[in-house]
Motif scaffolding. Structure first.
Motif, PDB file in Angstrom:
ATOM      1  N   TYR A 156       0.863  -1.138  -0.054  1.00  0.00           N
ATOM      2  CA  TYR A 156      -0.053  -0.122   0.032  1.00  0.00           C
ATOM      3  C   TYR A 156       0.924   0.984   0.049  1.00  0.00           C
ATOM      4  O   TYR A 156       2.251   1.166   0.285  1.00  0.00           O
ATOM      5  N   ILE A 157       0.479   2.351  -0.290  1.00  0.00           N
ATOM      6  CA  ILE A 157       1.220   3.537  -0.317  1.00  0.00           C
ATOM      7  C   ILE A 157       0.984   4.104   1.004  1.00  0.00           C
ATOM      8  O   ILE A 157      -0.287   4.583   1.347  1.00  0.00           O
ATOM      9  N   ASP A 158       1.649   4.425   1.703  1.00  0.00           N
ATOM     10  CA  ASP A 158       1.810   4.824   3.137  1.00  0.00           C
ATOM     11  C   ASP A 158       1.709   6.318   2.987  1.00  0.00           C
ATOM     12  O   ASP A 158       2.695   7.148   2.372  1.00  0.00           O
ATOM     13  N   GLU A 159       0.600   7.077   3.519  1.00  0.00           N
ATOM     14  CA  GLU A 159       0.277   8.633   3.575  1.00  0.00           C
ATOM     15  C   GLU A 159       1.471   9.268   4.203  1.00  0.00           C
ATOM     16  O   GLU A 159       1.768  10.185   3.548  1.00  0.00           O
ATOM     17  N   GLU A 160       2.096   8.852   5.247  1.00  0.00           N
ATOM     18  CA  GLU A 160       3.094   9.651   5.942  1.00  0.00           C
ATOM     19  C   GLU A 160       4.291   9.733   5.021  1.00  0.00           C
ATOM     20  O   GLU A 160       4.701  10.854   4.739  1.00  0.00           O
ATOM     21  N   THR A 161       4.940   8.754   4.672  1.00  0.00           N
ATOM     22  CA  THR A 161       6.082   8.706   4.036  1.00  0.00           C
ATOM     23  C   THR A 161       6.078   8.784   2.389  1.00  0.00           C
ATOM     24  O   THR A 161       6.885   8.987   1.868  1.00  0.00           O
ATOM     25  N   ARG A 162       5.015   8.279   1.979  1.00  0.00           N
ATOM     26  CA  ARG A 162       4.718   8.464   0.578  1.00  0.00           C
ATOM     27  C   ARG A 162       5.568   7.215  -0.155  1.00  0.00           C
ATOM     28  O   ARG A 162       5.775   7.013  -1.322  1.00  0.00           O
ATOM     29  N   TYR A 163       6.062   6.270   0.688  1.00  0.00           N
ATOM     30  CA  TYR A 163       6.613   4.949   0.299  1.00  0.00           C
ATOM     31  C   TYR A 163       5.571   3.938   0.013  1.00  0.00           C
ATOM     32  O   TYR A 163       4.580   3.893   0.666  1.00  0.00           O
ATOM     33  N   THR A 164       6.126   2.965  -0.915  1.00  0.00           N
ATOM     34  CA  THR A 164       5.155   1.700  -0.905  1.00  0.00           C
ATOM     35  C   THR A 164       5.520   0.614   0.239  1.00  0.00           C
ATOM     36  O   THR A 164       6.956   0.529   0.089  1.00  0.00           O
ATOM     37  N   LEU A 165       4.670   0.362   0.978  1.00  0.00           N
ATOM     38  CA  LEU A 165       5.189  -0.685   2.069  1.00  0.00           C
ATOM     39  C   LEU A 165       4.271  -1.730   2.224  1.00  0.00           C
ATOM     40  O   LEU A 165       3.212  -1.792   1.334  1.00  0.00           O
ATOM     41  N   PHE A 166       4.723  -2.779   2.884  1.00  0.00           N
ATOM     42  CA  PHE A 166       3.849  -3.900   3.130  1.00  0.00           C
ATOM     43  C   PHE A 166       2.950  -3.588   4.305  1.00  0.00           C
ATOM     44  O   PHE A 166       3.530  -3.069   5.456  1.00  0.00           O
ATOM     45  N   GLY A 167       1.599  -3.980   4.438  1.00  0.00           N
ATOM     46  CA  GLY A 167       0.932  -3.846   5.537  1.00  0.00           C
ATOM     47  C   GLY A 167       0.388  -5.521   5.658  1.00  0.00           C
ATOM     48  O   GLY A 167       0.111  -5.954   4.647  1.00  0.00           O
ATOM     49  N   PRO A 168      -0.112  -5.775   6.936  1.00  0.00           N
ATOM     50  CA  PRO A 168      -0.662  -7.069   7.311  1.00  0.00           C
ATOM     51  C   PRO A 168      -2.059  -7.170   6.646  1.00  0.00           C
ATOM     52  O   PRO A 168      -2.862  -6.075   6.353  1.00  0.00           O
ATOM     53  N   THR A 169      -2.515  -8.397   5.848  1.00  0.00           N
ATOM     54  CA  THR A 169      -3.823  -8.558   5.397  1.00  0.00           C
ATOM     55  C   THR A 169      -4.658  -9.499   6.140  1.00  0.00           C
ATOM     56  O   THR A 169      -3.931 -10.494   6.715  1.00  0.00           O
ATOM     57  N   VAL A 170      -5.731  -9.070   6.384  1.00  0.00           N
ATOM     58  CA  VAL A 170      -6.631  -9.870   7.001  1.00  0.00           C
ATOM     59  C   VAL A 170      -6.917 -11.217   6.337  1.00  0.00           C
ATOM     60  O   VAL A 170      -6.824 -11.400   5.318  1.00  0.00           O
TER      61      VAL A 170
END
Length: 174
Positions: A156-170
């Motif tokens: 996802y695109i992190d709004e704070e850093t503007r980097y593409t990061l991985f986040g946990p998926t349910v």
């Protein structure tokens, strides 16, 4: 003195996100000499129906490797960016690598690795290793992975850093 910087977006809280997954599988993966690490990892994920994994590179060598290090940005809204790729064409010994495998925003397998290695002159290097550009050298590349059939990580695109990061998926129940 270190220069302070501020990320371009609003601070995101909480910064640590978590979800639970059922029955993760612990794997020892050995990638043989001459193979492309990214290709083998993508094949493994597809063959076993894994949606994600996390783990580490334990040992091995690479006869071709590409990596990036973070540099101060000359322009744009991010203070730091990945610099021009550095190419290693001589045999290097992998010391460690933190590997995350998940899905990109289109649903395809995405690979991420930060690693350290020693070149033929004994100099230590490290950075963002491009697994799709890593050709295994004389010694097999050995990884330990914890893989998930459901849940895992999505970019996802992190709004704070503007980097593409991985986040946990349910976890999606079948």
């Amino acid at each position: 003195m270190t220069e302070a910087f501020r990320h371009p977006g609003a601070a995101a809280h909480p910064r640590v996100l978590a979800t639970e997954v059922r029955e993760p599988r612990e794997l020892r993966v050995e990638i043989p000499s001459g193979r492309n690490a990214g290709t083998v990892l993508r094949e493994l994920m597809a063959r076993h129906g894994f949606r994600g994994a996390t783990g580490r590179i334990c040992s091995g060598t690479a006869r071709a490797l590409q990596y990036h290090v973070v540099i101060k940005a000359a322009q744009g809204d991010r203070p730091y960016i990945y610099g021009t790729p550095t190419l290693e064409h001589d045999e290097v010994a992998l010391l460690h690598g933190a590997v995350t495998i998940g899905l990109d925003r289109a649903g395809s397998i995405a690979l991420h690795c930060h690693g350290a290695f020693v070149d033929h002159d004994g100099h230590l290097h490290g950075g963002h290793v491009i697994l799709d550009r890593l050709e295994v050298g004389r010694e097999p590349l050995v990884l330990r992975l914890c893989a998930f059939e459901h849940g895992g990580f999505t970019q996802y695109i992190d709004e704070e850093t503007r980097y593409t990061l991985f986040g946990p998926t349910v976890e999606v129940t079948p």
